[in-house]
Design a protein around this motif. Structure first.
Motif, PDB file in Angstrom:
ATOM      1  N   PHE A 116       0.671  -1.081   0.004  1.00 45.28           N
ATOM      2  CA  PHE A 116       0.156   0.203   0.151  1.00 45.28           C
ATOM      3  C   PHE A 116       0.685   1.352   0.072  1.00 45.28           C
ATOM      4  O   PHE A 116       0.497   2.058  -0.575  1.00 45.28           O
ATOM      5  CB  PHE A 116      -0.792  -0.239   1.164  1.00 45.28           C
ATOM      6  N   TRP A 120       0.684   4.292  -2.590  1.00 43.59           N
ATOM      7  CA  TRP A 120       0.094   5.372  -2.248  1.00 43.59           C
ATOM      8  C   TRP A 120       0.967   6.631  -2.695  1.00 43.59           C
ATOM      9  O   TRP A 120       0.766   7.759  -3.047  1.00 43.59           O
ATOM     10  CB  TRP A 120      -0.391   5.365  -0.677  1.00 43.59           C
ATOM     11  N   ALA A 150      -3.671   3.922  -8.983  1.00 40.21           N
ATOM     12  CA  ALA A 150      -4.674   3.745  -8.178  1.00 40.21           C
ATOM     13  C   ALA A 150      -5.436   2.577  -8.654  1.00 40.21           C
ATOM     14  O   ALA A 150      -6.067   1.681  -7.624  1.00 40.21           O
ATOM     15  CB  ALA A 150      -5.823   5.119  -8.884  1.00 40.21           C
ATOM     16  N   LEU A 153      -3.651  -0.026  -6.075  1.00 41.20           N
ATOM     17  CA  LEU A 153      -4.286   0.200  -4.919  1.00 41.20           C
ATOM     18  C   LEU A 153      -5.660  -0.634  -4.844  1.00 41.20           C
ATOM     19  O   LEU A 153      -5.828  -1.050  -3.896  1.00 41.20           O
ATOM     20  CB  LEU A 153      -4.495   1.486  -4.572  1.00 41.20           C
ATOM     21  N   ALA A 154      -6.342  -0.353  -5.802  1.00 42.42           N
ATOM     22  CA  ALA A 154      -7.543  -0.947  -5.944  1.00 42.42           C
ATOM     23  C   ALA A 154      -7.799  -2.574  -5.602  1.00 42.42           C
ATOM     24  O   ALA A 154      -8.939  -2.974  -5.319  1.00 42.42           O
ATOM     25  CB  ALA A 154      -8.789  -0.477  -6.856  1.00 42.42           C
ATOM     26  N   ALA A 240     -12.385  -2.134  -2.782  1.00 41.55           N
ATOM     27  CA  ALA A 240     -11.278  -1.931  -2.551  1.00 41.55           C
ATOM     28  C   ALA A 240     -11.283  -1.985  -0.860  1.00 41.55           C
ATOM     29  O   ALA A 240     -12.149  -1.779  -0.304  1.00 41.55           O
ATOM     30  CB  ALA A 240     -10.753  -0.405  -3.002  1.00 41.55           C
ATOM     31  N   VAL A 244      -8.003   2.624   0.731  1.00 36.76           N
ATOM     32  CA  VAL A 244      -7.914   2.820  -0.555  1.00 36.76           C
ATOM     33  C   VAL A 244      -9.374   3.519  -1.297  1.00 36.76           C
ATOM     34  O   VAL A 244      -8.978   4.284  -2.154  1.00 36.76           O
ATOM     35  CB  VAL A 244      -7.563   1.483  -1.397  1.00 36.76           C
TER      36      VAL A 244
END
Lengths: 511, 100
Positions: A116, A120, A150, A153-154, A240, A244
């Protein structure tokens, strides 16, 4: 452009998170989290310093490596960019703190999702880069950095629903950026420049420009989930992980809106038509009604919140018709413009705080219950007072009741609507608020209702609840500096040379 | 018709084929290939603009942009393929079911 004061801040705002993200990849799981959290706090503080610098010195620029455009990259931080960067910093810091505690609480079962943190930080670098970009191609690159991090992360949870939603999100994101890039190619072909400020002066109205505007707007609407391209957002955001979801809803979709706002105000002044404005406004209006209604019909908390994002993003699209007067109307002053577009900026900030808080609360509830079906929210007030309070406060801001940030945004939007004489948008704003009130009060009614059967609420770290509450309160606190903020935004002269054509009622583009 | 116009029209056709494919196809790989075709169209149009205005030399800026764009497109496509592969490994599905 180059006579503006230079400052190293813009370079740091992009470079620092990239550096720290790369650095964190060299550590093991726990080290990644430590470097990631430290990096987020550092980046956030740096961003706030940069915001302060802009309030003091006005717009600042930085030319990367001393290479002048067009082959080099110029970063420009004007008040609008500074406000967006500041918002990202504040929301980002609290989401980082929440994520740190949230992942640590689940470390034993899930491994704590160490990836993460680098993702991020890459996402943050992309967002800062996007806000600072001063040319069309750089915007494309930052859009892609944001899009890829993104999606990564999802899908972090690795679950099937998240993967499918993530793949759809990625395909939509690629399609959107390719459409945008096609428009950029057309503009470069017809003008030979990509610089935003220069384009505002040299762009001629014509078929090519109109077509470029069309594909760019479509591409960005796909990216910001504007109706009818909203279908990818609810599954991707709701499947997610909680921190997130908060990042995606609060910050990522705002990137595309920022570009759209910049381009419509700064670059495409000459080729905007009344009809184009009305059309995009209509898409926004449908999104407001449809999204709120869908949110009302959902039975799981995260899907409610995700559909509510579709609706709240609709309000953002509704400011665009207000920037263009009807054919034949000429304005004496630019009074009506400022409430319209500052309403958009306010809505972005208010929604970022409220929605981040909402998704974080949803994460807390999932942690406590193991699922997020709304029937089990019964007696939430008895078990988790702070989370219930956070949901209530964030909900009130989403509805737009005074004195919340959401109220400020909707109030200024209505002001812009009436000052520009386009009264037909007003009922949409009010209906949207009513429907929002519907689903927020539905949640609150359940939260206060006595429990039917004893549901096991597992204990949740108090600090998580505090993070959600602070963000919810933030959506109210942003009202306090409203006057200063609006003055600060207006000092940026965002319209540049486009303002004259806007005051002439879009007469250039209407023929 | 001038040379760059031929390239330009081709790029528009490729772009439309790609965008149609993205929305019409259901199979993961077909969708991914459609985005690649879209990208091809966009990059071709960039390159074709390097030659216009009867410059004595080709404009270097579009080439720099296209190189960057291709890198980005390759990365996105690779990521999409990795996701598709993972979904196939987990579930055996190879296309979107309740698709829009």
């Amino acid at each position: 452009m180059t006579d503006l004061p230079t400052s190293p801040f813009p370079a740091f705002l992009v470079g620092l998170p990239v550096l720290l993200a790369t650095l964190s990849l060299f550590f093991r799981a726990r080290g990644k989290a430590v470097v990631g959290l430290a990096g987020s706090l550092l980046t956030g503080v740096m961003a706030l310093f940069a915001l302060f610098e802009v309030t003091r010195r006005g717009t600042v620029i930085h030319i990367l490596g001393g290479w002048e455009p067009p082959l080099g990259i110029l970063l420009r931080m004007d008040p609008l960019a500074a406000v967006f960067i500041g918002m990202t910093a504040v929301v980002g810091i609290f989401i980082s703190l929440y994520a740190w505690r949230y992942f640590r609480a689940q470390e034993a079962t899930t491994g704590g999702f160490p990836l993460f943190w680098p993702l991020w930080l890459f996402l943050w670098a992309g967002l800062n880069g996007l806000f600072l970009s001063n040319d069309l191609f750089n915007l494309f690159v930052t859009l892609e950095v944001i899009g890829i991090s993104a999606v990564a992360l999802a899908v972090l949870s690795g679950k099937k629903t998240a993967l499918v939603a993530g793949l759809r999100y990625l395909l939509v994101a690629i399609t959107g950026s390719m459409a945008y890039l096609f428009g950029v190619a057309l503009i470069y072909g017809s003008t030979g420049t990509l610089d935003l400020g220069l384009l505002g002066q040299v762009l001629e109205p014509g078929t090519t420009t109109t077509f470029a505007l069309l594909v760019i707007t479509l591409g960005l609407m796909i990216k910001m989930a504007g109706f009818p391209f909203h279908f990818w957002l609810p599954p991707a955001h709701s499947s997610a992980l909680a921190p997130v979801s908060a990042l995606l809803s609060a910050l990522v979709v705002k990137g595309a809106f920022y570009i759209l706002l910049r381009l419509w105000m700064e670059v495409f002044g000459v080729s905007l038509t009344y009809a184009a404005g009305q059309l995009i406004g209509l898409a926004g209006a449908i999104a407001v009604i449809w999204g709120s209604w869908q949110a009302f019909m959902q039975t799981s908390l995260k899907l409610i919140v995700a559909h509510s994002s579709v609706a709240q993003l609709g309000y953002l699209l509704m400011i665009f018709p207000l920037l263009i007067l009807a054919p034949g109307v000429t304005a004496d002053s630019a009074d009506w413009l400022s409430p319209a577009w500052t309403a958009g900026v306010y809505q972005v900030i208010a929604h970022a705080f409220a929605k981040a808080s909402f998704f974080l609360s949803a994460g807390i509830i999932i942690m406590a219950l193991g699922h997020d079906r709304i029937e089990s929210l019964r007696d939430l007030v008895g078990h988790m007072r702070i989370t219930a309070l956070a949901i209530a406060i964030a909900g009130v801001s989403l509805i737009g009741l005074p004195p919340s940030g959401g109220f400020m945004a909707k109030w200024m939007l209505l002001k812009g609507i009436f000052l520009s004489g386009q009264w037909w948008w007003a009922p949409v704003v009010l209906t949207g608020s009513l429907l929002t009130a519907g689903y927020v009060f539905m949640l609150l009614r359940l939260a206060f209702a006595p429990a039917r059967e004893k549901e096991a609420f597992r204990p949740v770290p108090r600090s998580l609840e505090v993070c959600a509450l602070v963000l919810a309160l933030g959506s109210f606190l942003i009202v306090l500096p409203a006057d200063n903020l609006i003055q600060f935004l207006q000092s940026g002269e965002v319209f540049g040379t486009g303002i004259e054509s806007i005051m002439e009622g879009g007469a250039h583009g209407n023929d | 018709m001038e040379t760059y116009q031929i390239y330009n029209l081709t790029s528009a056709v490729l772009f439309v084929i790609g965008i149609g494919g993205v929305f019409a196809a259901r199979h993961f790989i077909r969708k991914i290939i459609a985005t690649i075709i879209m990208g091809g169209g966009v990059f071709l149009s960039f390159v074709s603009f390097a030659e216009r205005d009867a410059l004595t030399f080709a404009d270097p800026v579009p080439h720099a942009l296209v190189i960057t764009g291709i890198v980005v497109a390759v990365a996105s496509a690779a990521f999409a393929l990795a996701l598709a592969r993972r979904i196939y490994q987990l579930t055996g599905e190879e296309s979107f079911t309740n698709d829009k």
